[in-house]
Design a protein around this motif. Structure first.
Motif, short mmCIF file in Angstrom:
data_model
loop_
_atom_site.label_atom_id
_atom_site.label_comp_id
_atom_site.label_asym_id
_atom_site.label_seq_id
_atom_site.Cartn_x
_atom_site.Cartn_y
_atom_site.Cartn_z
N VAL A 174 0.87 -1.19 0.00
CA VAL A 174 0.00 0.00 0.00
C VAL A 174 0.89 1.23 0.00
O VAL A 174 2.03 1.17 0.43
CB VAL A 174 -0.90 0.05 1.25
N ILE B 223 -1.97 5.45 2.95
CA ILE B 223 -2.90 4.41 3.41
C ILE B 223 -2.31 3.68 4.61
O ILE B 223 -2.98 3.42 5.61
CB ILE B 223 -3.17 3.37 2.28
N LEU B 224 -1.00 3.35 4.52
CA LEU B 224 -0.37 2.65 5.64
C LEU B 224 -0.41 3.53 6.89
O LEU B 224 -0.62 3.03 8.00
CB LEU B 224 1.07 2.28 5.30
N ALA C 95 -3.74 3.27 8.42
CA ALA C 95 -3.88 1.95 9.03
C ALA C 95 -3.11 1.87 10.35
O ALA C 95 -3.60 1.31 11.34
CB ALA C 95 -3.37 0.87 8.06
N LEU D 183 -4.32 -3.01 8.05
CA LEU D 183 -5.31 -2.81 6.98
C LEU D 183 -6.65 -3.43 7.37
O LEU D 183 -7.71 -2.85 7.11
CB LEU D 183 -4.82 -3.43 5.68
N THR E 135 -9.81 1.58 2.02
CA THR E 135 -10.25 0.26 1.57
C THR E 135 -10.50 0.25 0.06
O THR E 135 -10.05 -0.65 -0.65
CB THR E 135 -11.55 -0.14 2.31
N PHE F 137 -7.21 0.43 -1.77
CA PHE F 137 -6.48 -0.83 -1.73
C PHE F 137 -7.09 -1.84 -2.70
O PHE F 137 -6.38 -2.47 -3.48
CB PHE F 137 -6.47 -1.39 -0.30
#
Lengths: 291, 246, 312
Positions: free
Chosen positions: A137, A141-142, A145, C61, C289, C292
């Motif tokens: 990713v 995004i990481l 997360a 994630l 999401t 990804f």
């Protein structure tokens, strides 16, 4: 048409290459030049040669003190041997350390999986290969997360190191894999084992040293990329010393043009210096072997 | 050195059978050649003795000990490859002494033994050289010295002469043949070159399609081939053997 | 993680699969054959990477996916698709997605189109100082997006060199000429980051081109362009497809550049804004999401149906 292709094709393609190099490298050179100028308001920067921008960026000039007092980080003192010390901005020392931590993890996770994929045949090998060389990713995004999964840890050094190592692992795997693919892995492994070396010992004393140049180049690439990592750092960083990329962004967005140029030039210097240093280490390791 | 026995060894990979009930014995001090076209199972035979392949059925014995499931590092076999596979991160002497180091032999003794072996193979004085700076023939001698240094139960040679030029090959065949005889080495010599097998080996096993077609002295095989395949394969006329990789 | 793939046949019967897994576990615990020991080695070699991916990648994630359907703001509770309804219903998010896609597609097209002749020149022509040119073209790969943006400011910003030169020639005001902080400026900044990467991939592809076929074509009277068109291009096509897939992924992931040149809101920037404006983790999680899944499917389908080669 035939004659045209033969006559102009090559010059046009070469010119395109040179124009692209100018587009890519021109601003880098200009930035370094501007970092020694006192102002840049006309066509070209003016007021050469001043070290004021560098002194301010490195935190050596008085004026910087006021900014430091406004919540910017203090300098740290590093011993450089022989009793002398050097003052560097805390962000710099911090990022060097973070990137080294990330690189260490990459070494431990990247070299073995590169060996597994290059040396052995097994079901699912293609998938393992894809997972190990494609970034899972992007940093943003990481970052999200991490904030969600590890709210306490994500902004700390540990969180940054672990995040960097995951984001940069593909580069390590690719560098090591290309080295492994040029080696007769099966025969090396089987020779060493027939001579009585256990498999772990074969891996550590024969395979890894033989691949050292690929491993070192992987480490250099990962270090440089981790030291410059912005996206993930921007999302997860909360307080304390800033990673280098955030320090750069602060200068680019808030400082005068010439000072920002000095900050960016400092970053160029770091990339160049570390590259040389690691290459040097690699070569020394090569020359001293066998004595 | 030891007597090595293959007892009805069978090796399957999924649906293909690489070895289909191979049985023979290499006596102590004897060099047996394994001869056959590519894909006949000769490399699998060598790898089963070395321990890199565990047979699907059957047994491998060194003297009276069953080593079928013993890992390669505990078998004490010497291995010489076509492409040398020297350790480029070590000097020539360190390459030769590697097996002794694994056995805990102390440094001075290792070095002395490596020097003796290199001298015997005609490359004395190369101890501190980087193996990548040697010629192909010299590298092959280092590979041989490295395998001999551990005084292996059996020396396994996997097409060691392939890729060398004809002149050097002839010279090495004689030299190495004499050396193996002189040291009383137990050896398995895998090759697709019938001439090489005839020169180097005490006995020759001709393999085809995972089976040993015939085993005997070079003379027996040449004079009394048991099948058309053997007759054709050992005839010294290359054009008659279009399926062999030349 | 590899071992499940590595050693079970793929039959549909769950029982056989179970037996296979049991065999593998037995082999890992107490290996008998060399093949068993090899499985154990493969598992050991893949384990550190698997642990990292699990702890630093898949688990976080999964938590993000979970919170994106949570009914509470700070805890994962219940199931609600409100965030997704917002994402797919609100025209604002559609425009953000559209911005991301066209910007990434446009810059990918330009970057790969530039990278093909560059890689061609570097690999096929005997240019003086070729090693230096390779180093120079590769150097920007290590520059983060914020620095790429600064490079564009240096060239096309209010004080930029190109701005000043053009203004001096045309007699216009620099502020009217400068375009760094605009959508075209952003576009050029993306291209700055992506050309070196695309070139790196394509140089790898060029290294494998069969030169004999090219020389044969030339000797049969083909012009350089015809040779490229009919001999070289078919050989590098999988590499070009691979470069497009990877460059497009890179473009979608760009974020730092947008922090410096904030003229267009794209998906990554919007994710950051969701967190900045009142910790809207549900929507941010839903966006993560979707991102990804999109890149995953795009990559898998791309690699599966185009014979693209990915790797350097």
């Amino acid at each position: 048409m035939v004659a045209v292709s033969r006559r102009v094709g090559r010059p046009v393609v070469t010119a395109l290459l040179l124009a692209t190099v100018a587009f890519l490298i021109g601003p880098i050179v200009l930035t370094v030049i501007a970092s020694f100028a006192s102002s840049w308001t006309g066509v070209l920067p003016s007021g050469f040669v001043t070290l004021q921008n560098w002194r301010e960026v490195l935190g050596l000039a008085e004026t910087f003190g006021s900014q430091r007092s406004m919540g910017w980080d203090p300098l740290v003192t590093l011993p450089i041997g022989g009793g002398t010390t050097v003052m560097v901005p805390a962000e710099l020392a911090f990022s060097v350390g973070l990137a080294l931590g990330g690189v260490l993890i990459n070494l431990v996770v990247g070299v073995p999986i590169a060996y597994a994929v290059s040396r052995y045949d097994f079901r699912g090998r293609e998938w393992v290969n894809a997972v190990s060389i494609l970034p899972l990713v992007p940093g943003v995004i990481l970052g999200v997360a991490f904030l969600r999964a590890y709210p306490e840890l994500s902004g700390t050094s540990v969180g940054l190191i672990v995040g960097y190592s995951l984001l940069k692992a593909p580069f390590m795997v690719m560098a090591v894999q290309s080295e492994f693919e040029s080696m007769p892995l099966r025969r090396l492994e089987e020779s060493a084992r027939s001579l009585g070396a256990s498999w772990p010992r074969t891996f550590l004393t024969v395979i890894v040293p033989n691949a050292s140049s690929g491993i070192i180049s992987g480490l250099i690439i990962c270090w440089a990329l981790a030291a410059a990592e912005f996206n993930f750092s921007y999302i997860v960083w909360a307080k304390g010393t800033q990673p280098l990329a955030l320090f750069l962004q602060r200068h680019i967005s808030n400082s005068s043009f010439t000072k920002a140029a000095a900050a960016v030039s400092m970053f160029f210097c770091i990339i160049a210096a570390v590259t040389l240093l690691l290459q040097q280490l690699g070569r020394r390791g090569f020359e001293t072997r066998g004595h | 050195m030891a007597r090595v026995t293959l007892d009805s060894v069978r090796k399957e990979y999924g649906d293909t059978t690489a070895m289909d009930g191979v049985s023979f014995t290499v006596d102590d001090g004897e060099v047996v050649g394994v001869l056959g076209p590519s894909g006949c199972g000769k490399t699998t035979t060598l790898r089963s003795i070395a321990g890199f392949e565990t047979p699907t059925a059957g047994a491998v014995r060194f003297d009276d000990a069953d080593v079928t499931n013993v890992p390669p590092e505990n078998r004490n076999v010497g291995l010489v490859f076509q492409e040398y596979a020297l350790f480029d991160n070590m000097t020539v002497a360190e390459n030769v002494a590697f097996g002794l180091k694994m056995r805990g032999v102390e440094k001075a003794t290792r070095r002395e033994r490596a020097a003796d072996l290199l001298e015997m193979l005609g490359i004395g004085g190369f101890e501190d050289r980087d193996p990548t700076t040697l010629s192909g023939g010299q590298q092959q001698r280092v590979g041989l010295a490295r395998a001999l240094a551990i005084e292996p139960s059996i020396l396994l040679l996997d097409e060691p002469m392939t890729g060398l030029d004809a002149k050097l090959k002839t010279r090495l065949q004689t030299e190495v043949g004499d050396l193996l005889a002189e040291l009383d080495v137990t050896g398995l010599y895998v090759t697709h070159d019938q001439e090489e097998a005839m020169v180097m080996c005490d006995r020759v096993a001709v393999m085809n399609d995972g089976r040993v077609e015939q085993i005997g002295t070079p003379r027996e095989i040449y004079e009394n081939p048991v099948s058309d395949f053997v007759a054709e394969f050992v005839s010294l006329d290359p054009p008659a053997l279009p399926f062999v990789e030349w | 993680m590899t071992d499940g793939h590595a050693s079970t046949d793929a039959p549909s019967a769950g029982r056989r699969l179970g037996a296979g897994v049991a065999d593998v576990l037995g082999a890992l615990y107490d290996p008998v054959t060399e093949r068993d020991r090899e499985y154990r080695r493969i598992a050991a070699l893949c384990a550190p990477f698997a642990v990292l991916v699990l702890l630093a990648g898949l688990y976080p994630l999964a938590e993000v996916v979970r919170i994106s359907v949570s009914t509470a703001q700070y805890r994962s509770l219940g199931v609600s698709f409100e965030a997704y309804a917002t994402l797919f219903g609100d025209p604002y998010y559609r425009s953000v997605a559209f911005n991301s896609l066209w910007l990434a597609a446009g810059t990918t097209a330009v970057s790969v189109a530039l990278a093909v002749p560059i890689a061609h020149a570097l690999e096929k022509y005997d240019l003086p100082g070729e090693d230096l040119l390779v180093t120079l073209v590769s150097f920007p790969i290590s520059l983060p997006g914020i620095v790429a943006a600064f490079m564009i400011l240096v060239l096309f910003g209010n004080n930029g060199l190109v701005t000043a030169v053009v203004a001096a020639i045309t007699g216009g005001r620099p502020l009217d000429v400068a375009f760094a902080v605009s959508v075209p400026g952003l576009f050029v900044a993306f291209v700055y980051s992506m050309v070196p990467r695309a070139t790196l991939i394509l140089r790898g592809t060029y290294a494998e081109v069969d030169e004999a076929a090219e020389e044969a074509a030339q000797s049969l009277g083909a012009t350089p362009f015809e040779t490229f068109r009919h001999v070289t291009l078919p050989q590098i096509r999988p590499g070009i497809t691979g470069a497009i897939i990877l460059t497009f992924r890179t473009a979608l992931a760009i974020f730092g550049t947008l922090i410096v040149i904030q003229t267009l809101v794209v998906w990554t920037l919007q994710i950051s804004r969701e967190l900045g404006n009142g910790w809207n983790i549900q929507v941010a999680g839903a966006m993560a999401t979707v991102y990804f899944l999109f890149t995953f499917l795009f990559t898998v389908l791309g690699l599966r149906y185009t014979s693209a080669e990915v790797g350097l």
